[in-house]
Design a protein around this motif. Structure first.
Motif, PDB file in Angstrom:
ATOM      1  N   MET A 134     -18.846 138.909  21.681  1.00  0.00           N
ATOM      2  CA  MET A 134     -20.066 139.671  21.385  1.00  0.00           C
ATOM      3  C   MET A 134     -20.755 139.070  20.152  1.00  0.00           C
ATOM      4  O   MET A 134     -20.115 138.820  19.131  1.00  0.00           O
ATOM      5  CB  MET A 134     -19.724 141.145  21.121  1.00  0.00           C
ATOM      6  N   GLU A 135     -22.057 138.836  20.254  1.00  0.00           N
ATOM      7  CA  GLU A 135     -22.782 138.215  19.151  1.00  0.00           C
ATOM      8  C   GLU A 135     -22.906 139.177  17.981  1.00  0.00           C
ATOM      9  O   GLU A 135     -23.071 140.386  18.154  1.00  0.00           O
ATOM     10  CB  GLU A 135     -24.182 137.793  19.616  1.00  0.00           C
ATOM     11  N   ASN A 136     -22.818 138.614  16.776  1.00  0.00           N
ATOM     12  CA  ASN A 136     -22.982 139.427  15.579  1.00  0.00           C
ATOM     13  C   ASN A 136     -24.364 140.058  15.538  1.00  0.00           C
ATOM     14  O   ASN A 136     -25.347 139.495  16.019  1.00  0.00           O
ATOM     15  CB  ASN A 136     -22.806 138.562  14.325  1.00  0.00           C
ATOM     16  N   LYS A 137     -24.452 141.230  14.931  1.00  0.00           N
ATOM     17  CA  LYS A 137     -25.744 141.885  14.741  1.00  0.00           C
ATOM     18  C   LYS A 137     -26.507 141.193  13.617  1.00  0.00           C
ATOM     19  O   LYS A 137     -25.937 140.498  12.785  1.00  0.00           O
ATOM     20  CB  LYS A 137     -25.537 143.366  14.421  1.00  0.00           C
ATOM     21  N   HIS A 138     -27.815 141.422  13.595  1.00  0.00           N
ATOM     22  CA  HIS A 138     -28.683 140.825  12.578  1.00  0.00           C
ATOM     23  C   HIS A 138     -29.215 141.878  11.624  1.00  0.00           C
ATOM     24  O   HIS A 138     -29.606 142.977  12.044  1.00  0.00           O
ATOM     25  CB  HIS A 138     -29.881 140.124  13.237  1.00  0.00           C
ATOM     26  N   VAL A 139     -29.255 141.514  10.350  1.00  0.00           N
ATOM     27  CA  VAL A 139     -29.901 142.338   9.336  1.00  0.00           C
ATOM     28  C   VAL A 139     -31.006 141.518   8.691  1.00  0.00           C
ATOM     29  O   VAL A 139     -30.819 140.333   8.402  1.00  0.00           O
ATOM     30  CB  VAL A 139     -28.903 142.831   8.266  1.00  0.00           C
ATOM     31  N   LEU A 140     -32.171 142.130   8.495  1.00  0.00           N
ATOM     32  CA  LEU A 140     -33.274 141.499   7.774  1.00  0.00           C
ATOM     33  C   LEU A 140     -33.390 142.160   6.414  1.00  0.00           C
ATOM     34  O   LEU A 140     -33.515 143.382   6.329  1.00  0.00           O
ATOM     35  CB  LEU A 140     -34.588 141.628   8.554  1.00  0.00           C
ATOM     36  N   ILE A 141     -33.347 141.348   5.363  1.00  0.00           N
ATOM     37  CA  ILE A 141     -33.369 141.862   3.991  1.00  0.00           C
ATOM     38  C   ILE A 141     -34.522 141.214   3.239  1.00  0.00           C
ATOM     39  O   ILE A 141     -34.587 139.989   3.116  1.00  0.00           O
ATOM     40  CB  ILE A 141     -32.050 141.559   3.249  1.00  0.00           C
ATOM     41  N   THR A 142     -35.433 142.027   2.712  1.00  0.00           N
ATOM     42  CA  THR A 142     -36.479 141.495   1.836  1.00  0.00           C
ATOM     43  C   THR A 142     -35.974 141.517   0.397  1.00  0.00           C
ATOM     44  O   THR A 142     -35.128 142.333   0.035  1.00  0.00           O
ATOM     45  CB  THR A 142     -37.776 142.320   1.946  1.00  0.00           C
TER      46      THR A 142
END
Length: 293
Positions: free
Chosen positions: A1-9
């Protein structure tokens, strides 16, 4: 299962940087957003050394610009990335009497602290609700409910962030999507230097929370689906007091904290105060424009 993504500003320094470390340790792929491309590259390398199982994407973007949020969203769409977690960390302030501060600077702060945050939330929240999955962390502040002389515009933008977040929480009640407001007290990032507030009582004379402390509390609260996170005993105590104090008293208290310090050079300083100054100087090397207060 592919890792989840987080977007951080604001991902290259301060609270945003420490949050990136926590997500990397837990196996999240990172989408890092900040203004300086070289700092982004360096941070991305650090995160991949921290956990070789993740990958990072960098998006240089200046969220003071009106179309920056749209460009960020378009880039992640182009890359085919699903953003499972959004962290709106980027923020700045400006210290001084309102009649003397620069209007263009304060309009720019509204663009950064409010408009860009709204825009990124709109873009990614729509997708999260469609999937019925996702988390958003909004950087509010202890001053979200504390009228703050000398930081009047900044505090007002953070009041907006908290109110906006609490409204979304109610709207999303029947979904699996959560939104969390993080409300730190004064934190040892470069916020005070960028705001020109390094000579204030709160910065020179009070203990500041570390970015690590704030990030850890925010990360845990986000993962637990909490509505509002108030890190630290002192912060919680002040919050409790503010709920029973009139706004005029809160503003007067903040006035004392935000005015210029009366402890000038030449007066004897305690060893504790000296160590505080040394710690702040060291942390400034890592801190950047997006550390929050």
């Amino acid at each position: 299962m592919e890792n989840k993504h987080v977007l951080i500003t604001g991902a290259t320094s301060g609270i945003g940087y420490e949050l990136a470390r926590l997500f990397a340790k837990d196996g999240y792929n990172l989408v890092l957003v900040a203004r300086n491309e070289e700092n982004l590259k360096h941070t991305a390398q650090e995160m991949e050394r921290l956990n070789s199982a993740i990958h990072t994407h960098i998006i240089p973007a200046d969220l003071f610009e009106k179309d920056a949020a749209q460009k960020i969203y378009d880039k992640t769409t182009q890359l085919g990335i699903t953003i499972n977690v959004l962290v709106n960390d980027a923020g700045q302030g400006e210290w001084g009497r309102f009649i003397k501060t620069d209007l263009e600077r304060e309009i720019a702060l509204v663009q950064l602290n409010i408009v860009s945050l709204i825009s990124l939330t709109k873009f990614y929240l729509r997708e999260m609700v469609e999937r019925n999955e996702g988390k958003i962390l909004q950087l509010a502040s202890s001053v979200s409910k504390a009228p703050s002389p000398y930081l009047s515009v900044y505090a007002a933008t953070k009041a907006f962030v908290l109110s906006f977040t609490e409204a979304l929480i109610e709207e999303l009640e029947d979904t699996e999507v959560t939104v969390t407001a993080l409300r730190p007290e004064a934190t040892d990032t470069d916020f005070f230097h960028k705001a020109k507030a390094e000579n204030t009582v709160i910065y020179k004379e009070e203990d500041l929370y570390t970015p690590e402390e704030v990030a850890e509390a925010g990360y845990k609260g986000l993962m637990d689906g909490e509505n509002v996170v108030i890190p630290g005993f002192k912060n919680k105590t002040q919050h409790a007091m503010n709920t029973i104090m009139p706004d005029s008293a809160i503003a007067a208290n903040m006035h004392k904290k935000m005015e210029s310090s009366t402890k000038e050079n030449g007066r004897e300083q305690s060893s504790h105060a000296a160590s505080q100054r040394e710690r702040k100087t060291i942390n400034t090397e890592r801190a950047g424009v997006n550390g929050d207060y």
